[in-house]
Write an enzyme that holds these catalytic residues in place. Structure first.
Site, mmCIF file in Angstrom:
data_model
loop_
_atom_site.group_PDB
_atom_site.id
_atom_site.type_symbol
_atom_site.label_atom_id
_atom_site.label_comp_id
_atom_site.label_asym_id
_atom_site.label_seq_id
_atom_site.Cartn_x
_atom_site.Cartn_y
_atom_site.Cartn_z
ATOM 1 C CB ILE A 15 -1.012 -0.003 1.184
ATOM 2 C CG1 ILE A 15 -2.157 0.950 0.884
ATOM 3 C CG2 ILE A 15 -0.355 0.332 2.499
ATOM 4 C CD1 ILE A 15 -2.997 0.591 -0.308
ATOM 5 C CB SER A 37 10.900 -0.269 5.027
ATOM 6 O OG SER A 37 9.790 -1.095 4.894
ATOM 7 N NE ARG A 38 10.479 -5.780 8.978
ATOM 8 C CZ ARG A 38 9.612 -6.777 9.161
ATOM 9 N NH1 ARG A 38 9.625 -7.450 10.282
ATOM 10 N NH2 ARG A 38 8.749 -7.081 8.217
ATOM 11 C CE LYS A 91 -8.102 -1.425 6.088
ATOM 12 N NZ LYS A 91 -7.743 -2.533 5.124
ATOM 13 C CG ASP A 169 -6.662 -5.910 5.743
ATOM 14 O OD1 ASP A 169 -5.848 -5.329 6.473
ATOM 15 O OD2 ASP A 169 -6.795 -5.627 4.528
HETATM 16 P P1 NAP Z 1 2.512 -5.361 3.074
HETATM 17 O O1 NAP Z 1 2.604 -5.383 1.580
HETATM 18 O O2 NAP Z 1 2.817 -6.599 3.827
HETATM 19 O O3 NAP Z 1 3.445 -4.164 3.542
HETATM 20 C C1 NAP Z 1 3.638 -3.828 4.893
HETATM 21 C C2 NAP Z 1 5.109 -3.584 5.116
HETATM 22 O O4 NAP Z 1 5.302 -3.305 6.480
HETATM 23 C C3 NAP Z 1 5.965 -4.790 4.796
HETATM 24 O O5 NAP Z 1 6.394 -4.785 3.455
HETATM 25 C C4 NAP Z 1 7.113 -4.669 5.769
HETATM 26 O O6 NAP Z 1 8.194 -4.009 5.151
HETATM 27 C C5 NAP Z 1 6.610 -3.758 6.872
HETATM 28 N N1 NAP Z 1 6.478 -4.493 8.159
HETATM 29 C C6 NAP Z 1 6.864 -4.029 9.363
HETATM 30 N N2 NAP Z 1 6.617 -4.929 10.314
HETATM 31 C C7 NAP Z 1 6.073 -5.988 9.720
HETATM 32 C C8 NAP Z 1 5.609 -7.239 10.193
HETATM 33 N N3 NAP Z 1 5.671 -7.561 11.485
HETATM 34 N N4 NAP Z 1 5.098 -8.107 9.301
HETATM 35 C C9 NAP Z 1 5.020 -7.804 7.975
HETATM 36 N N5 NAP Z 1 5.453 -6.619 7.483
HETATM 37 C C10 NAP Z 1 5.979 -5.718 8.349
HETATM 38 O O7 NAP Z 1 1.051 -4.911 3.548
HETATM 39 P P2 NAP Z 1 0.097 -3.827 2.873
HETATM 40 O O8 NAP Z 1 -0.837 -4.463 1.933
HETATM 41 O O9 NAP Z 1 0.927 -2.690 2.377
HETATM 42 O O10 NAP Z 1 -0.768 -3.442 4.143
HETATM 43 C C11 NAP Z 1 -0.278 -2.607 5.178
HETATM 44 C C12 NAP Z 1 -1.454 -1.897 5.818
HETATM 45 O O11 NAP Z 1 -2.125 -1.164 4.788
HETATM 46 C C13 NAP Z 1 -2.489 -2.845 6.425
HETATM 47 O O12 NAP Z 1 -2.983 -2.328 7.619
HETATM 48 C C14 NAP Z 1 -3.586 -2.892 5.368
HETATM 49 O O13 NAP Z 1 -4.874 -3.095 5.927
HETATM 50 C C15 NAP Z 1 -3.495 -1.502 4.773
HETATM 51 N N6 NAP Z 1 -4.031 -1.442 3.401
HETATM 52 C C16 NAP Z 1 -3.673 -2.356 2.463
HETATM 53 C C17 NAP Z 1 -4.271 -2.326 1.189
HETATM 54 C C18 NAP Z 1 -3.928 -3.325 0.098
HETATM 55 O O14 NAP Z 1 -4.593 -3.319 -0.946
HETATM 56 N N7 NAP Z 1 -2.930 -4.178 0.231
HETATM 57 C C19 NAP Z 1 -5.207 -1.341 0.895
HETATM 58 C C20 NAP Z 1 -5.491 -0.389 1.859
HETATM 59 C C21 NAP Z 1 -4.913 -0.459 3.113
HETATM 60 P P3 NAP Z 1 9.698 -4.362 5.629
HETATM 61 O O15 NAP Z 1 9.830 -5.852 5.568
HETATM 62 O O16 NAP Z 1 10.538 -3.616 4.661
HETATM 63 O O17 NAP Z 1 9.807 -3.835 7.043
#
Ligand code: NAP
Length: 309
Positions: A15, A37-38, A91, A169
């Site tokens: 996101i 970010s890690r 969120k 989610d």
């Molecule tokens: P994601 O692709 O997994 O990205 C989250 C990032 O956070 C990871 O790439 C990771 O980057 C970092 N991170 C830090 N601590 C972590 C942990 N314990 N476990 C996993 N990752 C960790 O997830 P996302 O889809 O971007 O979602 C993140 C948030 O945005 C959620 O709350 C979700 O509800 C919201 N969101 C997502 C979407 C969607 O379509 N995907 C839409 C709207 C809102 P590093 O490894 O570099 O630290």
């Protein structure tokens, strides 16, 4: 503080890349000055592997936007307030209600803004839907929010772990819309949650809600939908039927599409964040998360086949 808010983006995943980076780049009120970010990186700004390292660097920051999964965000937000920064949360705003209430209090003590975002509330049809529903009697409503977890959350093991919310989610996006547009209050009466074997969060859920103790509202959330995706809300009133489709992007009254407009969900979030900071205010509406928490409290649980991404 300079006119443009110096922003650090935290959690460079799907996101952050899909929505936050373009929205920040297009907003004259913000200047991206760091990424945290890690593993993920953002070109053109200093990158840090954790917030402590950013704080230690002494880089001038006004605000952080946290795009990490909900578990662990509380600690980061607390660190940010302690550093004197404003905080915007993806969120859902946290892993528990108590931790978000704690952040509200911390923001107040620090004199900083907390913005718990609900991006779907800024979909193009939502404001017009709220306006149309004002003063109408709600007879019943149904929410169908069924999407393919493998398409929208590829490899995100955290989402099916405890605290990841599973199908809530995306489902909480629908709840963020209905809590914003329905004139009265929603209460959960019952729920059925389906957990894949060995996972800590549900892959499907059905909710029975009631609006103002009078009108039934059903919700059908499922992460296993392949093919066409469904993000639809139908509300029957004494003066006609309203439908929001495509996640709130399109609005229909009695089958006739209505004009809908907006600047885009994430540009609208950053505009609002800048307004909150300028006004010295916070915005933290926990109604969608309360309904989800109640579903975990009250819901009957069944187990289904193991799930692999
Ligand atoms: P994601 O692709 O997994 O990205 C989250 C990032 O956070 C990871 O790439 C990771 O980057 C970092 N991170 C830090 N601590 C972590 C942990 N314990 N476990 C996993 N990752 C960790 O997830 P996302 O889809 O971007 O979602 C993140 C948030 O945005 C959620 O709350 C979700 O509800 C919201 N969101 C997502 C979407 C969607 O379509 N995907 C839409 C709207 C809102 P590093 O490894 O570099 O630290």
């Amino acid at each position: 503080m300079s006119q443009r808010l110096k922003l650090a983006l935290v959690g460079i995943g799907k996101i952050a890349r899909d929505q936050h980076l373009p929205a920040v780049a297009g907003d004259a009120g913000f200047e991206l000055v760091a990424a945290v970010s890690r593993n993920g990186r953002v070109e053109g700004v200093p990158n840090f592997t954790d917030l402590a390292a950013l704080i230690e660097s002494g880089l001038e920051i006004d605000a952080v936007s946290l795009c990490t999964p909900p578990v662990g965000r509380h600690h980061m937000a607390a660190q940010a307030f302690a550093a004197g920064w404003h905080v915007m949360l993806e969120k859902p705003p946290g892993a528990t209600l108590a931790e978000v209430h704690g952040l509200e209090a911390q923001a107040q003590v620090a004199g900083r803004s907390l913005f718990a975002t609900w991006h779907s509330r800024h979909a193009a049809g939502v404001d017009a839907a709220r306006t149309w529903l004002t003063g109408k009697r709600i007879r019943c409503a149904s929410i169908v929010w069924r999407e393919d977890i493998r398409v929208w959350h590829p490899g995100q093991e955290w989402i099916l772990a405890a605290g990841g919310l599973g199908v809530f989610d995306p489902g909480i996006n629908a709840l963020s819309i209905v809590t914003a547009i329905l004139p009265g209050a929603l209460r959960l009466g019952g729920a059925r949650l389906v957990f894949p074997a060995g996972r800590g969060s549900p892959i499907a859920a059905k909710l029975d809600l009631v609006h103002d103790e009078a009108a039934p509202v059903s919700a059908d959330f499922d992460f296993r939908q392949t093919g066409p995706q469904s993000w639809d809300i139908t509300i029957e009133t004494d003066a006609g039927t309203l439908m929001l489709t495509e996640g709130g992007a399109r609005l229909w009254i009695d089958g006739v599409e209505q004009a809908a407009d907006g600047i885009g969900e994430y540009p609208a979030l950053y505009r609002r964040f800048a307004q909150l900071v300028a006004a010295g205010q916070s915005d933290c509406d926990l109604r969608p998360m309360t309904l989800v928490a109640d579903a975990f409290l009250l819901g009957e649980r069944t187990e289904t086949d193991p799930f692999a991404f």
